[in-house]
Design an enzyme around this catalytic site. Structure first.
Site, PDB file in Angstrom:
ATOM      1  N   ASP A  37      47.967 -16.249 -86.203  1.00  0.00           N
ATOM      2  CA  ASP A  37      49.150 -15.966 -87.030  1.00  0.00           C
ATOM      3  C   ASP A  37      48.749 -15.148 -88.257  1.00  0.00           C
ATOM      4  O   ASP A  37      49.604 -14.709 -89.035  1.00  0.00           O
ATOM      5  CB  ASP A  37      49.913 -17.255 -87.398  1.00  0.00           C
ATOM      6  CG  ASP A  37      49.060 -18.253 -88.159  1.00  0.00           C
ATOM      7  OD1 ASP A  37      47.852 -18.027 -88.335  1.00  0.00           O
ATOM      8  OD2 ASP A  37      49.627 -19.300 -88.579  1.00  0.00           O
ATOM      9  N   SER A  38      47.434 -14.865 -88.387  1.00  0.00           N
ATOM     10  CA  SER A  38      46.979 -13.886 -89.382  1.00  0.00           C
ATOM     11  C   SER A  38      47.567 -12.514 -89.075  1.00  0.00           C
ATOM     12  O   SER A  38      47.460 -11.603 -89.888  1.00  0.00           O
ATOM     13  CB  SER A  38      45.444 -13.826 -89.415  1.00  0.00           C
ATOM     14  OG  SER A  38      44.918 -13.640 -88.108  1.00  0.00           O
TER      15      SER A  38
ATOM     16  N   GLU B 226      37.577 -24.453 -90.520  1.00  0.00           N
ATOM     17  CA  GLU B 226      37.673 -23.325 -91.465  1.00  0.00           C
ATOM     18  C   GLU B 226      37.426 -23.799 -92.898  1.00  0.00           C
ATOM     19  O   GLU B 226      37.966 -24.818 -93.327  1.00  0.00           O
ATOM     20  CB  GLU B 226      39.067 -22.673 -91.358  1.00  0.00           C
ATOM     21  CG  GLU B 226      39.229 -21.526 -92.363  1.00  0.00           C
ATOM     22  CD  GLU B 226      40.408 -20.601 -92.099  1.00  0.00           C
ATOM     23  OE1 GLU B 226      41.109 -20.783 -91.084  1.00  0.00           O
ATOM     24  OE2 GLU B 226      40.605 -19.675 -92.914  1.00  0.00           O
TER      25      GLU B 226
ATOM     26  N   LYS C 140      46.771 -22.661 -80.221  1.00  0.00           N
ATOM     27  CA  LYS C 140      46.034 -23.262 -81.337  1.00  0.00           C
ATOM     28  C   LYS C 140      47.071 -23.712 -82.353  1.00  0.00           C
ATOM     29  O   LYS C 140      48.068 -23.034 -82.569  1.00  0.00           O
ATOM     30  CB  LYS C 140      45.080 -22.245 -81.979  1.00  0.00           C
ATOM     31  CG  LYS C 140      44.352 -22.797 -83.210  1.00  0.00           C
ATOM     32  CD  LYS C 140      43.218 -21.910 -83.655  1.00  0.00           C
ATOM     33  CE  LYS C 140      43.618 -20.760 -84.534  1.00  0.00           C
ATOM     34  NZ  LYS C 140      44.346 -21.131 -85.771  1.00  0.00           N
TER      35      LYS C 140
ATOM     36  N   GLU D  25      47.458 -25.996 -86.316  1.00  0.00           N
ATOM     37  CA  GLU D  25      46.743 -26.492 -87.491  1.00  0.00           C
ATOM     38  C   GLU D  25      47.083 -27.955 -87.768  1.00  0.00           C
ATOM     39  O   GLU D  25      48.230 -28.367 -87.610  1.00  0.00           O
ATOM     40  CB  GLU D  25      47.116 -25.637 -88.709  1.00  0.00           C
ATOM     41  CG  GLU D  25      46.697 -24.185 -88.553  1.00  0.00           C
ATOM     42  CD  GLU D  25      47.016 -23.328 -89.780  1.00  0.00           C
ATOM     43  OE1 GLU D  25      47.424 -23.881 -90.828  1.00  0.00           O
ATOM     44  OE2 GLU D  25      46.836 -22.097 -89.679  1.00  0.00           O
TER      45      GLU D  25
ATOM     46  N   ASP E 269      48.316 -18.510 -81.426  1.00  0.00           N
ATOM     47  CA  ASP E 269      48.537 -19.425 -82.547  1.00  0.00           C
ATOM     48  C   ASP E 269      49.991 -19.864 -82.597  1.00  0.00           C
ATOM     49  O   ASP E 269      50.896 -19.035 -82.452  1.00  0.00           O
ATOM     50  CB  ASP E 269      48.243 -18.682 -83.861  1.00  0.00           C
ATOM     51  CG  ASP E 269      47.115 -19.297 -84.652  1.00  0.00           C
ATOM     52  OD1 ASP E 269      46.702 -20.429 -84.348  1.00  0.00           O
ATOM     53  OD2 ASP E 269      46.632 -18.621 -85.582  1.00  0.00           O
TER      54      ASP E 269
HETATM   55  O1  KIV Z   1      45.137 -16.793 -87.664  1.00  0.00           O
HETATM   56  C1  KIV Z   1      43.900 -16.664 -87.637  1.00  0.00           C
HETATM   57  O2  KIV Z   1      43.370 -15.546 -87.639  1.00  0.00           O
HETATM   58  C2  KIV Z   1      43.093 -17.868 -87.595  1.00  0.00           C
HETATM   59  C3  KIV Z   1      41.605 -17.724 -87.671  1.00  0.00           C
HETATM   60  C4  KIV Z   1      41.211 -17.233 -88.997  1.00  0.00           C
HETATM   61  C5  KIV Z   1      40.896 -18.941 -87.270  1.00  0.00           C
HETATM   62  O3  KIV Z   1      43.613 -18.926 -87.494  1.00  0.00           O
END
Ligand code: KIV
Length: 264
Positions: free
Chosen positions: A44-45, A181, A113, A115, A83
């Site tokens: 989600d970055s 992280e 993934k 959190e 994500d």
């Molecule tokens: O969204 C992302 O890029 C991440 C990584 C930094 C682990 O969750």
């Protein structure tokens, strides 16, 4: 060329380090996959890196699916992880199942993934129960930026035991791996030794079972700020700016296109 699968990643624990990078589109996923990365994360970055948002919080399920579909088209070997964005799994187990199911069906990713540790135990278990493999993510969780008051290293002092509990909860819930992280090196090592699933570090030192970074960070395309845990392998940002400046000059002074770029 053997396709990387969820069980293959689980089986790497203690045997072979796991390499993981983000990608958000077809052009880059093709290159990253060909270069031999084990896992591609459509993080989600994408919000900060590609969409210009101030953080990951505004990212939607639709945006994640849109980018992941493009990434999947460029991949032959790597495992693709999508994500789950903020508020796509925090409301209820039903909501988490609906969104995770949709993200897997529509994007072509092989696992999700999300959190959170102890608080997400039931959600992780509910997804694993319906055969959606889950990668956990604990420590500095960017979706909690406002609670943390910024992007700060987690698990120091009294918070150490909480992070250990989070790691155990994620493993017990059935996650096949977990991102650590922004965690002190020694704590990341101890968690890695304690768990039977692989840990994948970012800002967590060299003792995890694998490593993940944001692609645009290692390519020097993420602006001037370079966090301590990032290694920049090239300065594509500068190279691209130079190339574009030369192109602008060429067009302005008539050096491009010339006869060699013309049809007769
Ligand atoms: O969204 C992302 O890029 C991440 C990584 C930094 C682990 O969750």
């Amino acid at each position: 060329m053997e396709k990387i699968t969820v069980p293959a990643i689980k089986g790497r624990k203690g045997k072979e380090k796991i390499s993981m990078l983000t990608a958000y589109d077809y052009a880059f996923s093709t290159i990253v996959d060909t270069a031999g990365i084990d896992i591609i994360l459509v993080g989600d970055s994408v919000g900060n890196v590609m969409l210009g948002y101030p953080n990951t919080l505004p990212v939607t399920v639709e945006e994640m699916i849109h980018h992941t579909k493009a990434v999947v088209k460029g991949v032959q070997r790597s495992l693709v992880v999508i994500d789950m964005p903020f508020m796509s799994y925090q409301e209820s187990i039903e909501q988490a199942r609906r969104n995770a199911g949709r993200m897997i069906k529509e994007s072509g990713a092989e696992c999700v993934k999300l959190e959170g540790g102890t608080r997400m135990r039931d959600v992780i278990g509910a997804l694993v129960d319906i055969d959606i493999p889950v990668m956990g993510h604990i420590g500095l969780t960017p979706q909690s930026v406002h609670r943390m008051g910024g992007y700060k290293v987690q698990g120091k002092g009294a918070a150490e035991q909480m992070l250990i509990d989070d790691a155990k909860a994620v493993e017990e819930a059935g996650a096949f791996s977990v991102v650590l992280e922004g965690v002190p090196r020694d704590l990341a090592r101890r968690i890695t030794e304690m768990l039977t699933i692989p840990t994948i570090g970012i800002g967590a030192g060299p003792d995890c079972d694998g490593q993940v970074l944001v692609l645009h960070d290692i390519l020097g395309m993420a602006g001037k700020f370079r966090p301590k845990f990032v290694k920049t392998y090239t300065n594509l940002g500068e190279l691209i700016e130079k190339a574009v400046k030369e192109y602008v000059e060429d067009v302005k002074n008539g050096a491009f296109p010339d006869d060699s770029h013309s049809f007769h």
